[in-house]
Design a protein around this motif. Structure first.
Motif, PDB file in Angstrom:
ATOM      1  N   LEU A   1     -47.085  10.440 -11.187  1.00  8.33           N
ATOM      2  CA  LEU A   1     -46.151  10.137 -12.280  1.00  8.33           C
ATOM      3  C   LEU A   1     -45.728   8.678 -12.186  1.00  8.33           C
ATOM      4  CD1 LEU A   1     -44.329  10.612 -14.667  1.00  8.33           C
ATOM      5  CD2 LEU A   1     -42.690  11.759 -13.183  1.00  8.33           C
ATOM      6  N   ASP A   2     -46.258   7.884 -13.115  1.00  8.62           N
ATOM      7  CA  ASP A   2     -45.762   6.531 -13.346  1.00  8.62           C
ATOM      8  C   ASP A   2     -44.839   6.664 -14.539  1.00  8.62           C
ATOM      9  OD1 ASP A   2     -45.346   3.948 -14.326  1.00  8.62           O
ATOM     10  OD2 ASP A   2     -47.343   3.270 -13.748  1.00  8.62           O
ATOM     11  N   VAL A   3     -43.579   6.299 -14.384  1.00 11.71           N
ATOM     12  CA  VAL A   3     -42.627   6.542 -15.475  1.00 11.71           C
ATOM     13  C   VAL A   3     -43.046   5.838 -16.766  1.00 11.71           C
ATOM     14  CG1 VAL A   3     -40.667   6.984 -13.948  1.00 11.71           C
ATOM     15  CG2 VAL A   3     -41.084   4.651 -14.788  1.00 11.71           C
TER      16      VAL A   3
ATOM     17  N   ASP B   1     -51.055   5.922  -5.524  1.00 12.97           N
ATOM     18  CA  ASP B   1     -51.284   5.410  -4.164  1.00 12.97           C
ATOM     19  C   ASP B   1     -50.410   6.095  -3.120  1.00 12.97           C
ATOM     20  OD1 ASP B   1     -53.149   3.695  -5.138  1.00 12.97           O
ATOM     21  OD2 ASP B   1     -51.962   1.862  -4.863  1.00 12.97           O
ATOM     22  N   ASN B   2     -49.277   6.615  -3.525  1.00  9.12           N
ATOM     23  CA  ASN B   2     -48.351   7.217  -2.553  1.00  9.12           C
ATOM     24  C   ASN B   2     -48.604   8.704  -2.318  1.00  9.12           C
ATOM     25  OD1 ASN B   2     -47.022   4.889  -1.966  1.00  9.12           O
ATOM     26  ND2 ASN B   2     -45.381   5.192  -3.440  1.00  9.12           N
ATOM     27  N   LEU B   3     -49.465   9.302  -3.102  1.00 12.34           N
ATOM     28  CA  LEU B   3     -49.631  10.751  -2.967  1.00 12.34           C
ATOM     29  C   LEU B   3     -50.215  11.206  -1.631  1.00 12.34           C
ATOM     30  CD1 LEU B   3     -48.524  10.895  -5.784  1.00 12.34           C
ATOM     31  CD2 LEU B   3     -50.316  12.542  -6.353  1.00 12.34           C
TER      32      LEU B   3
ATOM     33  N   ILE C   1     -38.640  11.892  -8.730  1.00 13.04           N
ATOM     34  CA  ILE C   1     -39.423  10.760  -9.233  1.00 13.04           C
ATOM     35  C   ILE C   1     -39.392   9.656  -8.187  1.00 13.04           C
ATOM     36  CG2 ILE C   1     -39.570   9.018 -11.060  1.00 13.04           C
ATOM     37  CD1 ILE C   1     -38.339  11.103 -12.965  1.00 13.04           C
ATOM     38  N   ALA C   2     -40.574   9.064  -7.922  1.00 12.67           N
ATOM     39  CA  ALA C   2     -40.702   8.008  -6.905  1.00 12.67           C
ATOM     40  C   ALA C   2     -40.386   8.571  -5.521  1.00 12.67           C
ATOM     41  CB  ALA C   2     -39.826   6.810  -7.239  1.00 12.67           C
ATOM     42  N   SER C   3     -41.109   9.597  -5.125  1.00 15.45           N
ATOM     43  CA  SER C   3     -40.830  10.280  -3.851  1.00 15.45           C
ATOM     44  C   SER C   3     -41.106   9.406  -2.634  1.00 15.45           C
ATOM     45  CB  SER C   3     -41.656  11.563  -3.745  1.00 15.45           C
ATOM     46  OG  SER C   3     -41.308  12.477  -4.751  1.00 15.45           O
ATOM     47  N   GLY C   4     -41.870   8.332  -2.801  1.00 14.56           N
ATOM     48  CA  GLY C   4     -42.094   7.398  -1.687  1.00 14.56           C
ATOM     49  C   GLY C   4     -42.924   8.025  -0.596  1.00 14.56           C
TER      50      GLY C   4
ATOM     51  N   THR D   1     -33.921  10.939  -7.885  1.00 11.72           N
ATOM     52  CA  THR D   1     -34.661   9.731  -7.508  1.00 11.72           C
ATOM     53  C   THR D   1     -33.820   8.920  -6.550  1.00 11.72           C
ATOM     54  OG1 THR D   1     -36.102   7.982  -8.343  1.00 11.72           O
ATOM     55  CG2 THR D   1     -33.904   8.126  -9.347  1.00 11.72           C
ATOM     56  N   ALA D   2     -34.482   8.274  -5.595  1.00 12.34           N
ATOM     57  CA  ALA D   2     -33.774   7.447  -4.612  1.00 12.34           C
ATOM     58  C   ALA D   2     -34.437   6.086  -4.530  1.00 12.34           C
ATOM     59  CB  ALA D   2     -33.797   8.120  -3.238  1.00 12.34           C
ATOM     60  N   ASN D   3     -33.617   5.073  -4.563  1.00 16.67           N
ATOM     61  CA  ASN D   3     -34.093   3.704  -4.307  1.00 16.67           C
ATOM     62  C   ASN D   3     -35.273   3.302  -5.179  1.00 16.67           C
ATOM     63  OD1 ASN D   3     -32.250   2.785  -2.374  1.00 16.67           O
ATOM     64  ND2 ASN D   3     -33.260   3.996  -0.790  1.00 16.67           N
ATOM     65  N   SER D   4     -35.251   3.721  -6.424  1.00 14.19           N
ATOM     66  CA  SER D   4     -36.381   3.393  -7.308  1.00 14.19           C
ATOM     67  C   SER D   4     -35.974   2.494  -8.470  1.00 14.19           C
ATOM     68  CB  SER D   4     -37.011   4.681  -7.856  1.00 14.19           C
ATOM     69  OG  SER D   4     -36.073   5.391  -8.648  1.00 14.19           O
ATOM     70  N   LEU D   5     -34.755   2.630  -8.989  1.00 17.80           N
ATOM     71  CA  LEU D   5     -34.410   1.918 -10.228  1.00 17.80           C
ATOM     72  C   LEU D   5     -34.335   0.411 -10.009  1.00 17.80           C
ATOM     73  CD1 LEU D   5     -31.778   4.420 -11.703  1.00 17.80           C
ATOM     74  CD2 LEU D   5     -34.202   4.193 -12.282  1.00 17.80           C
TER      75      LEU D   5
HETATM   76  C1  LIG Z   1     -38.241   1.661  -2.333  1.00 18.62           C
HETATM   77  S1  LIG Z   1     -39.355   2.950  -2.736  1.00 18.62           S
HETATM   78  C2  LIG Z   1     -38.306   4.372  -2.605  1.00 18.62           C
HETATM   79  C3  LIG Z   1     -39.078   5.582  -2.168  1.00 18.62           C
HETATM   80  C4  LIG Z   1     -38.235   6.796  -1.784  1.00 18.62           C
HETATM   81  N1  LIG Z   1     -37.640   7.418  -2.945  1.00 18.62           N
HETATM   82  C5  LIG Z   1     -37.188   6.437  -0.768  1.00 18.62           C
HETATM   83  O1  LIG Z   1     -35.991   6.529  -1.044  1.00 18.62           O
HETATM   84  O2  LIG Z   1     -37.583   6.060   0.352  1.00 18.62           O
HETATM   85  C6  LIG Z   1     -39.601   2.747  -4.485  1.00 18.62           C
HETATM   86  C7  LIG Z   1     -40.522   3.783  -5.080  1.00 18.62           C
HETATM   87  O3  LIG Z   1     -40.583   3.588  -6.489  1.00 18.62           O
HETATM   88  C8  LIG Z   1     -41.901   3.910  -6.895  1.00 18.62           C
HETATM   89  N2  LIG Z   1     -42.176   3.336  -8.217  1.00 18.62           N
HETATM   90  C9  LIG Z   1     -42.229   2.031  -8.547  1.00 18.62           C
HETATM   91  N3  LIG Z   1     -42.557   1.890  -9.838  1.00 18.62           N
HETATM   92  C10 LIG Z   1     -42.708   3.147 -10.333  1.00 18.62           C
HETATM   93  C11 LIG Z   1     -43.055   3.673 -11.603  1.00 18.62           C
HETATM   94  N4  LIG Z   1     -43.348   2.856 -12.639  1.00 18.62           N
HETATM   95  N5  LIG Z   1     -43.104   5.009 -11.777  1.00 18.62           N
HETATM   96  C12 LIG Z   1     -42.830   5.830 -10.728  1.00 18.62           C
HETATM   97  N6  LIG Z   1     -42.511   5.395  -9.491  1.00 18.62           N
HETATM   98  C13 LIG Z   1     -42.452   4.072  -9.297  1.00 18.62           C
HETATM   99  C14 LIG Z   1     -42.754   3.332  -5.779  1.00 18.62           C
HETATM  100  O4  LIG Z   1     -44.067   3.827  -5.784  1.00 18.62           O
HETATM  101  C15 LIG Z   1     -41.954   3.735  -4.560  1.00 18.62           C
HETATM  102  O5  LIG Z   1     -42.302   5.010  -4.093  1.00 18.62           O
END
Ligand SMILES: C[S@@+](CC[C@H](N)C(=O)[O-])C[C@H]1O[C@@H](n2cnc3c(N)ncnc32)[C@H](O)[C@@H]1O
Length: 217
Positions: A100-102, A77-79, A50-53, A117-121
């Motif tokens: 996937l928007d959570v 937008d990130n796909l 989730i949130a693959s960035g 998931t990394a760096n997303s929460l």
């Molecule tokens: C700082 S980036 C981290 C990306 C990647 N995982 C990394 O470690 O480099 C945060 C990510 O969270 C995603 N994100 C933010 N809100 C989100 C949501 N509601 N559902 C899913 N992804 C979300 C963003 O699109 C972005 O890809």
């Protein structure tokens, strides 16, 4: 590495196409994270990320853990960037990324027995963090021993673990007041509500953590 997807600029160096986004932090944190995934995804078959960035983590982990299917996802937008990384790597275990928007009410159906998931929460607002854990609970509900791994900065009892994390938290909130470093304890309450038990809390470089939850006792 597919030679056709690289090109030489006037400086004589090989460059990737400009459509492939690059996050330098992924280059720094991918090996420490991989060490945790090797242990905790050893008995898993399919990971929903989730949130693959950018998609950098996905190609690195999918190549190093070839027994796993690695399903990427992110906001729409990130796909394109994720697709570019997957195409360049040409791995057999990375299906096309999913939107996937959570916060979306219905998540795509994925037969995953692990979530990463990394760096997303700390980027998501609290409503999205809560939706994240509810959604992960649904994904892993029918997966015996389902595992969730979340990498990033976390607070303990509302306290930052370093001055740099305190500064980062302030920067996040100035940028978007909904963002902010999350408390491990609060995340754990949300995870426990989904039947997930904290199995490991692994220190990572630069004051980050890898939190590992597993279904069952
Ligand atoms: C700082 S980036 C981290 C990306 C990647 N995982 C990394 O470690 O480099 C945060 C990510 O969270 C995603 N994100 C933010 N809100 C989100 C949501 N509601 N559902 C899913 N992804 C979300 C963003 O699109 C972005 O890809």
């Amino acid at each position: 590495m597919g030679a056709a997807s690289w090109f030489v600029l006037h400086d004589g160096h090989m460059h990737s196409p400009p459509t492939r986004p690059h996050a330098p932090a992924c280059d720094r944190n991918r090996e420490p994270i991989l060490g945790v995934l090797r242990d905790h995804f050893a008995d898993r078959r399919c990971v929903l990320e989730i949130a693959s960035g950018t998609g950098q983590h996905a190609v690195h982990f999918a190549a190093a853990l070839p027994w796993l299917g690695w399903q990427t996802s992110d906001l729409a937008d990130n796909l394109p960037g994720i697709r570019a990384w997957l195409a360049e790597a040409g791995l057999p275990n990375t299906p096309p990324p999913l939107v996937l928007d959570v916060l979306q009410p219905a998540w795509p159906v994925v037969a995953a027995d692990a979530v990463f998931t990394a760096n997303s929460l700390h980027i998501m607002g609290m409503d999205a963090v809560e939706a994240f854990f509810r959604g992960v609970g649904r994904v892993l509900a029918s997966a015996p021993g389902g595992v969730l791994v979340a990498y990033g900065p976390f607070n303990y009892d509302g306290r930052w673990t370093s001055d740099s994390n305190r500064d980062f938290d302030a920067w996040l909130k100035a940028r978007d007041p909904r963002s902010g470093i999350r408390d491990l304890e609060h995340c754990n309450v949300l995870a426990m509500a989904e039947g997930l038990r904290l199995a490991a809390d692994v220190a990572m470089p630069a004051n980050n953590r890898c939190l590992v939850w597993r279904r069952g006792s």
